[in-house]
Design a protein around this motif. Structure first.
Motif, PDB file in Angstrom:
ATOM      1  N   PHE A  12      -5.830  -5.667  -1.522  1.00  0.00           N
ATOM      2  CA  PHE A  12      -4.892  -5.139  -2.498  1.00  0.00           C
ATOM      3  C   PHE A  12      -5.575  -4.910  -3.843  1.00  0.00           C
ATOM      4  CE2 PHE A  12      -1.838  -5.958  -5.929  1.00  0.00           C
ATOM      5  CZ  PHE A  12      -0.955  -4.909  -5.713  1.00  0.00           C
ATOM      6  N   ASN A  13      -6.334  -5.891  -4.314  1.00  0.00           N
ATOM      7  CA  ASN A  13      -7.015  -5.781  -5.605  1.00  0.00           C
ATOM      8  C   ASN A  13      -8.056  -4.664  -5.623  1.00  0.00           C
ATOM      9  OD1 ASN A  13      -5.604  -7.823  -6.897  1.00  0.00           O
ATOM     10  ND2 ASN A  13      -6.995  -9.411  -6.164  1.00  0.00           N
ATOM     11  N   HIS A  14      -8.718  -4.427  -4.493  1.00  0.00           N
ATOM     12  CA  HIS A  14      -9.753  -3.401  -4.435  1.00  0.00           C
ATOM     13  C   HIS A  14      -9.202  -1.995  -4.276  1.00  0.00           C
ATOM     14  CE1 HIS A  14     -13.039  -6.091  -4.733  1.00  0.00           C
ATOM     15  NE2 HIS A  14     -12.895  -6.654  -3.557  1.00  0.00           N
ATOM     16  N   ASP A  15      -7.980  -1.871  -3.744  1.00  0.00           N
ATOM     17  CA  ASP A  15      -7.444  -0.534  -3.491  1.00  0.00           C
ATOM     18  C   ASP A  15      -5.930  -0.523  -3.697  1.00  0.00           C
ATOM     19  OD1 ASP A  15      -7.122   2.096  -2.794  1.00  0.00           O
ATOM     20  OD2 ASP A  15      -8.087   1.923  -0.826  1.00  0.00           O
ATOM     21  N   VAL A  16      -5.516  -0.648  -4.948  1.00  0.00           N
ATOM     22  CA  VAL A  16      -4.096  -0.655  -5.286  1.00  0.00           C
ATOM     23  C   VAL A  16      -3.448   0.673  -4.896  1.00  0.00           C
ATOM     24  CG1 VAL A  16      -2.436  -0.830  -7.178  1.00  0.00           C
ATOM     25  CG2 VAL A  16      -4.419  -2.335  -7.133  1.00  0.00           C
ATOM     26  N   GLY A  17      -4.190   1.759  -5.038  1.00  0.00           N
ATOM     27  CA  GLY A  17      -3.666   3.076  -4.667  1.00  0.00           C
ATOM     28  C   GLY A  17      -3.250   3.138  -3.210  1.00  0.00           C
ATOM     29  N   ARG A  18      -4.059   2.550  -2.344  1.00  0.00           N
ATOM     30  CA  ARG A  18      -3.729   2.516  -0.909  1.00  0.00           C
ATOM     31  C   ARG A  18      -2.426   1.758  -0.699  1.00  0.00           C
ATOM     32  NH1 ARG A  18      -6.561  -1.338   3.436  1.00  0.00           N
ATOM     33  NH2 ARG A  18      -5.216  -0.851   5.196  1.00  0.00           N
ATOM     34  N   ALA A  19      -2.270   0.630  -1.394  1.00  0.00           N
ATOM     35  CA  ALA A  19      -1.052  -0.168  -1.264  1.00  0.00           C
ATOM     36  C   ALA A  19       0.168   0.619  -1.735  1.00  0.00           C
ATOM     37  CB  ALA A  19      -1.186  -1.474  -2.038  1.00  0.00           C
ATOM     38  N   LYS A  20       0.011   1.339  -2.835  1.00  0.00           N
ATOM     39  CA  LYS A  20       1.122   2.127  -3.362  1.00  0.00           C
ATOM     40  C   LYS A  20       1.503   3.255  -2.399  1.00  0.00           C
ATOM     41  CE  LYS A  20       0.672   3.129  -7.825  1.00  0.00           C
ATOM     42  NZ  LYS A  20       0.041   3.394  -9.134  1.00  0.00           N
ATOM     43  N   ARG A  21       0.519   3.896  -1.813  1.00  0.00           N
ATOM     44  CA  ARG A  21       0.803   4.959  -0.838  1.00  0.00           C
ATOM     45  C   ARG A  21       1.493   4.372   0.404  1.00  0.00           C
ATOM     46  NH1 ARG A  21      -4.232   6.385  -2.641  1.00  0.00           N
ATOM     47  NH2 ARG A  21      -5.262   5.495  -0.821  1.00  0.00           N
ATOM     48  N   ALA A  22       1.022   3.226   0.848  1.00  0.00           N
ATOM     49  CA  ALA A  22       1.624   2.587   2.025  1.00  0.00           C
ATOM     50  C   ALA A  22       3.061   2.156   1.740  1.00  0.00           C
ATOM     51  CB  ALA A  22       0.778   1.380   2.458  1.00  0.00           C
ATOM     52  N   ALA A  23       3.356   1.753   0.505  1.00  0.00           N
ATOM     53  CA  ALA A  23       4.704   1.319   0.139  1.00  0.00           C
ATOM     54  C   ALA A  23       5.701   2.476   0.205  1.00  0.00           C
ATOM     55  CB  ALA A  23       4.702   0.695  -1.251  1.00  0.00           C
ATOM     56  N   LEU A  24       5.232   3.704   0.127  1.00  0.00           N
ATOM     57  CA  LEU A  24       6.121   4.853   0.278  1.00  0.00           C
ATOM     58  C   LEU A  24       6.597   5.010   1.716  1.00  0.00           C
ATOM     59  CD1 LEU A  24       4.251   7.437  -1.976  1.00  0.00           C
ATOM     60  CD2 LEU A  24       6.320   6.119  -2.539  1.00  0.00           C
ATOM     61  N   GLU A  25       5.852   4.445   2.666  1.00  0.00           N
ATOM     62  CA  GLU A  25       6.198   4.522   4.086  1.00  0.00           C
ATOM     63  C   GLU A  25       6.952   3.294   4.577  1.00  0.00           C
ATOM     64  OE1 GLU A  25       5.631   7.279   5.840  1.00  0.00           O
ATOM     65  OE2 GLU A  25       4.785   8.132   4.022  1.00  0.00           O
ATOM     66  N   GLY A  26       6.766   2.152   3.921  1.00  0.00           N
ATOM     67  CA  GLY A  26       7.408   0.907   4.347  1.00  0.00           C
ATOM     68  C   GLY A  26       6.907  -0.249   3.507  1.00  0.00           C
ATOM     69  N   ALA A  27       7.355  -1.435   3.829  1.00  0.00           N
ATOM     70  CA  ALA A  27       6.970  -2.624   3.073  1.00  0.00           C
ATOM     71  C   ALA A  27       5.484  -2.917   3.241  1.00  0.00           C
ATOM     72  CB  ALA A  27       7.776  -3.830   3.537  1.00  0.00           C
ATOM     73  N   VAL A  28       4.868  -3.387   2.161  1.00  0.00           N
ATOM     74  CA  VAL A  28       3.465  -3.803   2.194  1.00  0.00           C
ATOM     75  C   VAL A  28       3.447  -5.307   1.964  1.00  0.00           C
ATOM     76  CG1 VAL A  28       1.191  -3.606   1.113  1.00  0.00           C
ATOM     77  CG2 VAL A  28       2.661  -1.591   1.292  1.00  0.00           C
ATOM     78  N   PHE A  29       3.021  -6.042   2.972  1.00  0.00           N
ATOM     79  CA  PHE A  29       2.922  -7.492   2.869  1.00  0.00           C
ATOM     80  C   PHE A  29       1.526  -7.845   2.380  1.00  0.00           C
ATOM     81  CE2 PHE A  29       6.324  -6.741   5.804  1.00  0.00           C
ATOM     82  CZ  PHE A  29       7.252  -7.696   5.460  1.00  0.00           C
ATOM     83  N   ILE A  30       1.462  -8.602   1.296  1.00  0.00           N
ATOM     84  CA  ILE A  30       0.187  -9.020   0.730  1.00  0.00           C
ATOM     85  C   ILE A  30       0.005 -10.484   1.074  1.00  0.00           C
ATOM     86  CG2 ILE A  30      -1.161  -9.239  -1.387  1.00  0.00           C
ATOM     87  CD1 ILE A  30       0.764  -7.001  -2.512  1.00  0.00           C
ATOM     88  N   THR A  31      -1.129 -10.782   1.682  1.00  0.00           N
ATOM     89  CA  THR A  31      -1.371 -12.154   2.124  1.00  0.00           C
ATOM     90  C   THR A  31      -2.336 -12.878   1.197  1.00  0.00           C
ATOM     91  OG1 THR A  31      -3.207 -11.497   3.554  1.00  0.00           O
ATOM     92  CG2 THR A  31      -1.006 -11.516   4.542  1.00  0.00           C
ATOM     93  N   ASP A  32      -2.189 -14.165   1.168  1.00  0.00           N
ATOM     94  CA  ASP A  32      -3.091 -15.039   0.427  1.00  0.00           C
ATOM     95  C   ASP A  32      -3.520 -16.133   1.394  1.00  0.00           C
ATOM     96  OD1 ASP A  32      -4.527 -16.053  -1.660  1.00  0.00           O
ATOM     97  OD2 ASP A  32      -2.811 -16.947  -2.682  1.00  0.00           O
ATOM     98  N   ARG A  33      -4.792 -16.144   1.732  1.00  0.00           N
ATOM     99  CA  ARG A  33      -5.347 -17.066   2.721  1.00  0.00           C
ATOM    100  C   ARG A  33      -4.634 -16.951   4.072  1.00  0.00           C
ATOM    101  NH1 ARG A  33      -5.509 -20.407  -2.068  1.00  0.00           N
ATOM    102  NH2 ARG A  33      -7.692 -20.686  -2.642  1.00  0.00           N
ATOM    103  N   GLY A  34      -4.333 -15.689   4.430  1.00  0.00           N
ATOM    104  CA  GLY A  34      -3.747 -15.419   5.742  1.00  0.00           C
ATOM    105  C   GLY A  34      -2.241 -15.570   5.826  1.00  0.00           C
ATOM    106  N   ARG A  35      -1.612 -16.007   4.753  1.00  0.00           N
ATOM    107  CA  ARG A  35      -0.158 -16.187   4.767  1.00  0.00           C
ATOM    108  C   ARG A  35       0.500 -15.170   3.830  1.00  0.00           C
ATOM    109  NH1 ARG A  35       0.820 -22.674   4.635  1.00  0.00           N
ATOM    110  NH2 ARG A  35       0.269 -22.987   6.816  1.00  0.00           N
ATOM    111  N   PRO A  36       1.622 -14.598   4.246  1.00  0.00           N
ATOM    112  CA  PRO A  36       2.310 -13.646   3.372  1.00  0.00           C
ATOM    113  C   PRO A  36       2.702 -14.312   2.049  1.00  0.00           C
ATOM    114  CG  PRO A  36       3.263 -13.621   5.579  1.00  0.00           C
ATOM    115  CD  PRO A  36       2.305 -14.760   5.528  1.00  0.00           C
ATOM    116  N   SER A  37       2.405 -13.645   0.942  1.00  0.00           N
ATOM    117  CA  SER A  37       2.743 -14.220  -0.359  1.00  0.00           C
ATOM    118  C   SER A  37       3.568 -13.281  -1.224  1.00  0.00           C
ATOM    119  CB  SER A  37       1.475 -14.628  -1.115  1.00  0.00           C
ATOM    120  OG  SER A  37       0.657 -13.499  -1.351  1.00  0.00           O
TER     121      SER A  37
END
Length: 87
Positions: free
Chosen positions: A13-38
């Motif tokens: 997420f930190n390296h490619d915020v643009g990708r996350a924003k584009r993906a959020a237009l299609e559906g939810a983007v789950f961001i994980t921290d140490r393998g767990r959704p946060s």
């Protein structure tokens, strides 16, 4: 048809915020921290749809002024009652 969800690590997420924003237009983007959704990233449109959802009776009764609401349920007719068959 189901909405696609995307899972990204915090690092991705930190390296490619643009990708996350584009993906959020299609559906939810789950961001994980140490393998767990946060966190979950949604488009504003998806977020507004969540907010527009009709409140449940639990939500309505949990409001601070719920005791001030006049409520008179309709009387149920005697036709729904019948003797129990214990045979």
């Amino acid at each position: 048809m189901s909405v696609p969800n995307t899972i990204l690590s915090s690092r991705e997420f930190n390296h490619d915020v643009g990708r996350a924003k584009r993906a959020a237009l299609e559906g939810a983007v789950f961001i994980t921290d140490r393998g767990r959704p946060s966190h979950v990233l949604l488009s504003v449109e998806a977020y507004r749809k969540l907010l527009a959802k009709e409140p449940s009776i639990v939500d309505l009764l949990a409001q601070p002024d719920a005791g001030d609401i006049d409520f008179e349920p309709a009387r149920v007719g005697a036709s729904i009652f019948r003797p129990a068959d214990l045979a």
